[in-house]
Design an enzyme around this catalytic site. Structure first.
Site: not given
Length: 504
Positions: A78, A153, A177
């Site tokens: 990420k 996210s 997330s």
């Protein structure tokens, strides 16, 4: 071949020489090249660095040197996690060209275990969102249906694993997330106990909530990744000194006699009927395995959403103050035409109006959702409102944690839906922030309490969309949680399913 192999299988085949790390990496990169034009899961692909890492693994094996437990395994990261050799943007224009001078602790540990870092994945800007539509670089699509969101996210990491571009990835979880996108993409996603995994090198959203955790195609792969990245780190003041655990050893352990709590509060209004049926069927299978299922009460669940958004936005307001155009990232001269960005802060000079430069930089660099949360957070921390909002939210957070303490006095794990619905369509909720926030209604309480939680697939909807089973456990009892997850995975009708839009 890669899409049929999990983390542990790849590592074993590389260890024995049945596969080379270079071949595995080439196949991962080829799959990214073939699919990511549609999915937009990646913001940066580190082809050269990845192949160099893979060749070094192969050289070590040919010399007879010991290999790490992730040797040759491609991992996606990420883009909120710092990597010294690749851009780290947190999905924001304000960090569009930022390359950190150091690796996050979790990256150091992945490299030490022989993992191959193939690239950085798309995300909601500064991890603020539930659909990856808040990325400054465009949304990610769900591999199961390209018209739908993969969640957020950490949507890019979830989509990369769901599409089998990599067998695993790292994400971060503040209020859900990792778990919510895992649910929407049919992957396994784990949020560890707060303090179990170092946050050093994670770009902060809400420091008392943020945790790094793994995505994988199966429970055992997620467990191995979690073992590698866990452990005390003196560079992180919130990192706890707890014994190391081989989480993979818990997979396959008998769950007979374990007590599963089912909270009524998670099966009420707002839950899609198909999702509810799928999750209850999974709990029924665990009961057939010898688990004892019992109802539990979590009475302050209804207050978790409001509590989270007061606390998280307050912390975001403080954390994001560092992005001001002075030290790194974007800088905008207030004398420039609106929306025209200047060079990085290290290059530009001659800005006479410091306050104007702050405002112009942050206006151009931050997206609408980030600005909304900064404004809300600044408000709840302001004089006259601190006691009414922030302090009260901290008190409710304690009540939420006490709810879990009472429940875990009766049961070993708690099971629920991960998300109230299957994946929603891109654009469907982007202009309705309150509706978007409700996607995390089942994941937020575990974040507020700091307990471990995970999502894994159960029976899909009639339309073939993934549904997630949410499992929560006592602090530092990830092994029990993973044992229950692995037991369910042997029965899950989703285990052999693949996303059809990208199966080619």
């Amino acid at each position: 071949m890669l899409e049929d192999l999990g983390v542990t299988q790849i590592a074993e085949k590389v260890r024995t020489g049945e596969l080379t790390a270079e071949k595995v990496t080439e196949e991962s990169l080829a799959r990214i090249a073939a699919l990511d034009g549609e999915l937009h899961a990646f913001l940066h692909v580190a082809r050269g660095d990845a192949l160099d890492q893979a060749r070094e693994v192969d050289r070590r094996r040919s010399r007879g040197d010991g290999l790490g437990v992730l040797a040759g395994v491609p991992v996606a990261i990420k883009d909120a996690i710092c990597t010294r050799s690749a851009p780290t943007t947190a999905g924001s224009k304000i960090l569009a060209k930022y390359v950190p001078p150091y690796d996050a602790t979790v990256i150091e540990r992945l490299r030490g275990a022989g993992a191959i870092i193939v690239g950085k994945t798309n995300m909601d800007e500064f991890a603020m969102g539930s659909s990856t539509e808040n990325s400054a670089f465009g949304p990610t699509k769900n591999p199961w249906d390209l018209s739908r969101t993969p969640g957020g996210s950490s949507g890019g990491s979830a989509a990369a694993v769901a599409a089998r571009m990599t067998p695993c990835a790292l994400g971060s979880d503040t209020g859900g997330s990792i778990r919510q996108p895992a649910s929407l993409t049919g992957t396994v996603g784990v949020k560890p106990t707060y303090g179990r995994v170092s946050r050093f090198g994670l770009i902060a959203f809400a420091s008392s909530l943020d945790q790094i955790g793994p995505f994988a195609t199966d429970v055992r792969g997620a467990a191995r990744l979690l073992s590698v990245i866990s452990g005390h780190d003196a560079r992180d003041s919130t990192s706890l000194v707890v014994p190391s655990v081989d989480f993979e050893a818990a997979c396959g352990r008998s769950v007979r006699g374990l007590r599963i709590g089912v909270p009524d509060e998670y099966f009420g209004e707002g839950l899609d009927a198909e999702v509810g049926r799928s999750v209850r069927a999974a709990i029924g299978e665990l009961e057939a395995e010898g688990c004892k299922v019992t109802p539990v009460k979590l009475p302050h669940t209804n207050f978790a959403l409001a509590t989270y958004y007061v606390l998280a936005t307050a912390e975001a307001s403080s954390n994001l103050a560092r992005f001001d155009g002075v030290r790194y990232g974007l800088r905008v001269d207030p004398a420039s035409p609106p929306g025209v960005a200047g060079a990085p802060a290290s290059v530009r000079s001659g800005v006479s109006d410091l306050r104007g430069m702050y405002g112009a930089t942050r206006d151009a660099g931050f997206g609408a959702e980030v600005k909304r949360r900064i404004l809300l957070g600044t408000f709840v921390l302001s004089a006259g409102y601190y006691d009414a909002y922030y302090l009260k939210a901290q008190k409710v957070r304690t009540l939420v944690r006490q709810d879990f303490e009472r429940a875990f006095a009766q049961v070993d794990v708690i099971c629920s839906p991960t998300s109230p619905t299957t994946a929603f369509r891109l654009g469907e909720k982007v202009d309705e922030p309150l509706s978007m926030y409700l996607n995390d209604v089942y994941t937020l309480p575990a974040s507020l309490a700091g307990i471990p939680a995970m999502s894994l697939p159960c029976a899909p909807s009639a339309a073939g969309l993934p549904v997630g089973l949410h499992i929560m456990a006592r602090p530092f009892e990830e092994a029990t949680m993973l044992a229950v997850a692995a037991a369910w995975e042997t029965h899950s009708p989703a285990s052999a399913l693949r996303p059809t839009p990208i199966s080619r």
